[in-house]
Design a protein around this motif. Structure first.
Motif, PDB file in Angstrom:
ATOM      1  N   ALA A 118      48.955  73.529  80.534  1.00 38.62           N
ATOM      2  CA  ALA A 118      49.204  73.162  79.137  1.00 38.62           C
ATOM      3  C   ALA A 118      48.271  72.039  78.689  1.00 38.62           C
ATOM      4  N   ARG A 119      48.039  71.055  79.549  1.00 44.08           N
ATOM      5  CA  ARG A 119      47.185  69.928  79.190  1.00 44.08           C
ATOM      6  C   ARG A 119      45.722  70.304  79.094  1.00 44.08           C
ATOM      7  N   ALA A 120      45.339  71.402  79.746  1.00 39.54           N
ATOM      8  CA  ALA A 120      43.930  71.814  79.754  1.00 39.54           C
ATOM      9  C   ALA A 120      43.549  72.647  78.548  1.00 39.54           C
ATOM     10  N   GLU A 121      44.488  72.984  77.693  1.00 39.64           N
ATOM     11  CA  GLU A 121      44.218  73.820  76.521  1.00 39.64           C
ATOM     12  C   GLU A 121      43.022  73.291  75.725  1.00 39.64           C
ATOM     13  N   PRO A 122      42.101  74.150  75.340  1.00 34.97           N
ATOM     14  CA  PRO A 122      40.946  73.691  74.561  1.00 34.97           C
ATOM     15  C   PRO A 122      41.316  72.893  73.314  1.00 34.97           C
ATOM     16  N   ALA A 123      42.371  73.302  72.616  1.00 31.17           N
ATOM     17  CA  ALA A 123      42.744  72.631  71.375  1.00 31.17           C
ATOM     18  C   ALA A 123      43.146  71.171  71.587  1.00 31.17           C
TER      19      ALA A 123
END
Length: 221
Positions: free
Chosen positions: A207-212
């Motif tokens: 979840a923390r790695a999401e591009p956004a």
């Protein structure tokens, strides 16, 4: 022994950077991420070429060591140096299966949609925006549906791509899914992948790695 603090050279939308970002987080390792804007050509600046002469992302720098490049090699390094929690299962056959699944995403699908391919195809290659969109959609779809076909009837598939713990295969799958999401490309008829994707999205490292959520990402995504 205190774990090192790495420097990770990446780009908010980079699928390969995403892979290393997740691998570090799953292993509880810290990294300061330094953005290299692929759209502005910063990967070809002399300062970055001194780190990675290939001019590609990511690059991982550990104090007192030369830079590491290529996301798959970096993940293998992290697995060897920081084996817990493991990103590869026990057993040679199982490890080969995971590596094959990971390669189907990182080596067969992702390279077809990277910025340098887009710049060539929409420049010298003569593709307009509609044709480029069709190109993206074709390869995202073929890659993910092929992964679905490999996983859905395989007894080795569990809660994740292999068994009940995330591996490199899940990281590579999610790296492609994350970029498809940025480009608003949805792939149908992948129920096994949809279940695995939902499970990964519930985990903080993914979840923390999401591009956004990365520095430099545009608000509209």
């Amino acid at each position: 022994m205190t774990n090192p603090v790495f420097e990770l050279y990446g780009f908010w939308r980079s699928s390969a950077t995403y892979r290393v970002r997740v691998a570090l987080a799953l292993k509880g390792l810290a990294a300061k991420e330094i953005q290299v804007n692929l759209e502005d050509g910063e990967q070809f600046a002399p300062a970055f070429l001194a780190i990675n002469p290939q001019g590609t992302l990511p690059a991982l720098v550990q104090p007192d060591h030369p830079p590491l490049t290529q996301s798959m090699a970096i993940m293998e390094y992290l697995e060897e140096q920081f084996p817990l929690p493991p990103l590869l299962p026990a057993g040679a056959h199982a490890r080969a299966r995971v590596r094959a699944l990971a390669a189907s995403m990182a080596s067969d699908t992702h390279p077809l949609i990277v910025p340098r391919v887009r710049k060539y195809l929409t420049g010298p290659g003569g593709l307009d925006a509609t044709a480029w969109r069709a190109w993206q959609t074709t390869w995202f779809t073929r890659g993910l549906q092929s992964m679905e076909n490999r996983l859905y009837a395989d007894a080795a598939t569990g809660a994740f791509c292999h068994g009940d713990h995330p591996t490199m295969a899940d990281i590579c799958l999610m790296s492609v899914v994350a970029v498809a999401k940025v480009f608003k490309i949805e792939v149908a008829d992948i129920p096994t992948l949809d279940r695995i994707i939902a499970r990964c999205n519930d985990m903080e490292p993914f979840a923390r790695a999401e591009p956004a959520l990365q520095p430099g990402s545009p608000r509209e995504i």
